[in-house]
Structure formats: C-alpha cells, structure tokens
Design a protein around this motif. Structure first.
Motif, PDB file in Angstrom:
ATOM      1  N   TYR A 184     -51.662-137.112 -19.726  1.00 29.90           N
ATOM      2  CA  TYR A 184     -51.081-138.416 -18.619  1.00 29.90           C
ATOM      3  C   TYR A 184     -50.908-138.329 -17.559  1.00 29.90           C
ATOM      4  N   LEU A 185     -51.548-139.322 -16.841  1.00 34.33           N
ATOM      5  CA  LEU A 185     -51.254-139.455 -15.704  1.00 34.33           C
ATOM      6  C   LEU A 185     -50.169-140.546 -15.316  1.00 34.33           C
ATOM      7  N   LEU A 186     -49.208-140.166 -14.062  1.00 28.83           N
ATOM      8  CA  LEU A 186     -48.540-140.479 -13.808  1.00 28.83           C
ATOM      9  C   LEU A 186     -47.827-141.263 -12.743  1.00 28.83           C
ATOM     10  N   LEU A 187     -48.239-142.098 -12.081  1.00 28.74           N
ATOM     11  CA  LEU A 187     -48.549-142.846 -10.824  1.00 28.74           C
ATOM     12  C   LEU A 187     -48.713-144.033 -10.032  1.00 28.74           C
ATOM     13  N   PRO A 188     -48.024-144.041  -9.332  1.00 22.67           N
ATOM     14  CA  PRO A 188     -46.820-143.824  -9.029  1.00 22.67           C
ATOM     15  C   PRO A 188     -45.300-143.677  -9.436  1.00 22.67           C
ATOM     16  N   GLN A 189     -44.725-143.187 -10.062  1.00 23.53           N
ATOM     17  CA  GLN A 189     -43.281-143.803 -10.979  1.00 23.53           C
ATOM     18  C   GLN A 189     -42.444-144.450 -10.376  1.00 23.53           C
ATOM     19  N   GLY A 190     -41.591-145.358 -10.970  1.00 28.81           N
ATOM     20  CA  GLY A 190     -41.477-145.776 -10.262  1.00 28.81           C
ATOM     21  C   GLY A 190     -42.139-148.083 -10.297  1.00 28.81           C
ATOM     22  N   PHE A 191     -43.366-147.995  -9.899  1.00 26.59           N
ATOM     23  CA  PHE A 191     -44.214-148.699  -9.128  1.00 26.59           C
ATOM     24  C   PHE A 191     -44.328-149.781 -10.460  1.00 26.59           C
ATOM     25  N   ALA A 192     -44.083-149.208 -11.542  1.00 28.40           N
ATOM     26  CA  ALA A 192     -44.619-150.186 -12.670  1.00 28.40           C
ATOM     27  C   ALA A 192     -43.677-151.295 -12.540  1.00 28.40           C
ATOM     28  N   THR A 193     -42.810-150.541 -12.968  1.00 28.59           N
ATOM     29  CA  THR A 193     -40.944-151.435 -13.950  1.00 28.59           C
ATOM     30  C   THR A 193     -40.107-151.451 -12.896  1.00 28.59           C
ATOM     31  N   GLY A 194     -40.498-150.401 -11.125  1.00 25.37           N
ATOM     32  CA  GLY A 194     -38.781-150.630 -10.867  1.00 25.37           C
ATOM     33  C   GLY A 194     -37.880-149.452 -10.875  1.00 25.37           C
ATOM     34  N   ASP A 195     -38.447-149.525 -11.855  1.00 21.20           N
ATOM     35  CA  ASP A 195     -37.463-148.181 -12.920  1.00 21.20           C
ATOM     36  C   ASP A 195     -37.768-146.999 -13.449  1.00 21.20           C
ATOM     37  N   ALA A 203     -42.550-143.203 -21.856  1.00 24.25           N
ATOM     38  CA  ALA A 203     -43.789-142.705 -22.818  1.00 24.25           C
ATOM     39  C   ALA A 203     -43.798-141.065 -22.905  1.00 24.25           C
ATOM     40  N   ILE A 204     -43.942-140.416 -21.670  1.00 18.23           N
ATOM     41  CA  ILE A 204     -43.513-138.969 -21.893  1.00 18.23           C
ATOM     42  C   ILE A 204     -43.055-138.137 -22.409  1.00 18.23           C
ATOM     43  N   GLY A 205     -41.555-138.698 -22.814  1.00 11.38           N
ATOM     44  CA  GLY A 205     -40.432-138.522 -23.403  1.00 11.38           C
ATOM     45  C   GLY A 205     -41.026-138.632 -24.903  1.00 11.38           C
ATOM     46  N   ARG A 235     -48.405-131.308 -27.092  1.00 13.29           N
ATOM     47  CA  ARG A 235     -48.145-131.084 -25.884  1.00 13.29           C
ATOM     48  C   ARG A 235     -49.070-131.552 -24.868  1.00 13.29           C
ATOM     49  N   VAL A 236     -47.901-131.637 -23.818  1.00 18.06           N
ATOM     50  CA  VAL A 236     -48.220-132.861 -23.089  1.00 18.06           C
ATOM     51  C   VAL A 236     -48.683-131.597 -22.327  1.00 18.06           C
ATOM     52  N   GLY A 237     -49.971-132.169 -20.886  1.00 21.46           N
ATOM     53  CA  GLY A 237     -50.242-132.838 -19.784  1.00 21.46           C
ATOM     54  C   GLY A 237     -49.645-133.387 -18.716  1.00 21.46           C
ATOM     55  N   LEU A 238     -48.736-133.274 -17.758  1.00 21.17           N
ATOM     56  CA  LEU A 238     -48.382-134.604 -17.256  1.00 21.17           C
ATOM     57  C   LEU A 238     -48.837-133.894 -15.780  1.00 21.17           C
ATOM     58  N   SER A 239     -49.427-134.836 -14.897  1.00 17.40           N
ATOM     59  CA  SER A 239     -50.073-134.594 -13.845  1.00 17.40           C
ATOM     60  C   SER A 239     -49.597-136.308 -13.242  1.00 17.40           C
ATOM     61  N   SER A 250     -47.575-130.222 -14.703  1.00 19.91           N
ATOM     62  CA  SER A 250     -46.627-130.114 -15.421  1.00 19.91           C
ATOM     63  C   SER A 250     -47.444-129.658 -17.146  1.00 19.91           C
ATOM     64  N   LEU A 251     -47.802-128.823 -18.030  1.00 21.26           N
ATOM     65  CA  LEU A 251     -47.466-128.640 -19.283  1.00 21.26           C
ATOM     66  C   LEU A 251     -46.444-128.316 -20.406  1.00 21.26           C
ATOM     67  N   VAL A 252     -46.508-129.054 -21.518  1.00 20.27           N
ATOM     68  CA  VAL A 252     -45.684-128.823 -22.426  1.00 20.27           C
ATOM     69  C   VAL A 252     -45.868-127.592 -22.745  1.00 20.27           C
ATOM     70  N   CYS A 253     -45.331-126.000 -23.032  1.00 16.85           N
ATOM     71  CA  CYS A 253     -46.136-125.293 -23.832  1.00 16.85           C
ATOM     72  C   CYS A 253     -44.961-125.376 -25.412  1.00 16.85           C
ATOM     73  N   GLU A 254     -45.791-123.717 -26.241  1.00 19.96           N
ATOM     74  CA  GLU A 254     -44.898-123.900 -27.322  1.00 19.96           C
ATOM     75  C   GLU A 254     -43.671-123.327 -26.959  1.00 19.96           C
ATOM     76  N   ASP A 255     -43.811-121.966 -27.141  1.00 22.47           N
ATOM     77  CA  ASP A 255     -43.468-120.466 -25.785  1.00 22.47           C
ATOM     78  C   ASP A 255     -43.326-120.554 -24.856  1.00 22.47           C
TER      79      ASP A 255
END
Length: 194
Positions: free
Chosen positions: A6-17, A24-26, A34-38, A56-61
């Motif tokens: 998932y590419l989140l760029l720039p956070q907040g500019f889509a809705t203002g929140d 969506a990431i949550g 398992r999410v990869g986030l830039s 960021s990468l979500v790992c199992e352990d």
C-alpha cells in the motif's frame, strides 16, 4: 495469509483526516494480511527537500522481523548508506508528541480543505466562462493533483501563451492554485480547450 502493498501518499490530503486516510491499512492488518506500507511526509509536513518517509512491513513474529530488517538494510545500504536525519527527526518529534501531532492533523485538514476549495473554484470559474466541457472531474478527484484532461498540445500552449506550467499529461498541482491566480488559470484553460 496474503500479502499486500500500500502506498499512502500524502496522508491526509484525500479527505483532510489523516486517520481516515489510513483506515484501509488498519482493515488489511485486522483481516490478517501482511502489509507493506510506503509513506511520505514530504508534502503533508512541508519537508520537500528532505524527502522524509518510511517503509513498514508487518511480520508474523520477532524472528521474521529480524530477517526482514536484515534484508531491508542490505537493500538500502548500497542505495543511500546514510539518509538525511534532520527531516526524520522533525517527523519523529511531531508524531511522538500528542500536542504536536494534533496540531499537525489540524494543519493537514486546513491544507486539504483549501485544495478542495480551489478545485471547486476552478471548476466554477471554467463553467462561468461558458466552457462547453464538463469539468466535474476536477471536483470528483481528491488530493493534491488534478488530472485536467488537457492534451500535451494544450499544455504546451498554456506554457507558451500564458506561462502556466504543468506536466504534459495535464496534471495540475492544486496546491499552487490560490484565490489570486485561479481566475487567470481558468481563463487560460478555457482558451486552450475551446
């Protein structure tokens, strides 16, 4: 278990929140992906020259996290060795301090709402000029950039005749549009799209 990036760029500019934009990431994480986030903080924190962001990468352990971190370091090391620290420290301070973080959220909302207002004003100005084209896409889109639908030739004419510049695919940086220049932009766009 599936993976997604998932590419989140720039956070907040889509809705203002900022929180809503990251929702969506949550959902993906809660569903067990398992999410990869830039993420980039260049635009939404005004740190353009710093190019601050994170991957960021979500790992199992913890064991998987250690293996992944080792591989990420092996990839990053030959690319840039030591990234600039100044911007990263600013972002870290803002995100770790609840008061500063809330202030940043409010400032991002102001920026996003200003961009939405400029989209509406640009569309209205074009319609008021009597354009035969539909400009609904200007207000249907979200974020910092607007794909105008203008051809490369129209964009070239904007530059040559009006000294208005954008990428040749017609992408307008709405952050550069304001109440002092939106009428001139609309008149020029109206002229080249007739």
């Amino acid at each position: 278990m599936t993976s997604c990036c998932y590419l989140l760029l720039p956070q907040g500019f889509a809705t203002g929140d900022c929180t809503r934009d990251a929702q969506a990431i949550g959902i993906f994480i809660d569903d067990g992906h398992r999410v990869g986030l830039s993420q980039s903080f260049a635009k939404n924190m005004g740190l353009y020259g710093q190019r601050v962001g994170c991957f960021s990468l979500v790992c199992e352990d913890k064991q998987e996290a250690a293996r992944v971190e080792s591989q990420m370091k092996a990839i990053a090391r030959p690319m840039y060795s030591n990234p600039p620290l100044h911007g990263a420290l600013l972002v870290s301070e803002i995100l770790r301090n609840d008061d500063l973080k809330q202030q940043w959220y409010q400032e991002v909302a102001v920026m996003a709402n200003r961009i939405k207002d400029m989209r509406s004003l640009l569309r209205k100005s074009l319609e008021d000029l009597g354009s035969s084209h539909s400009w609904q896409h200007v207000t249907d889109q979200i974020g910092m950039f607007c794909y105008s639908g203008m051809t490369p030739e129209m964009v070239d004419t904007l530059a040559e005749k009006y000294s208005i510049y954008m990428t040749r695919n017609g992408r307008i940086s709405m952050a550069g549009v304001n109440t002092r220049n939106v009428a001139r932009l609309a008149e020029a766009m109206h002229d080249v799209t007739q």
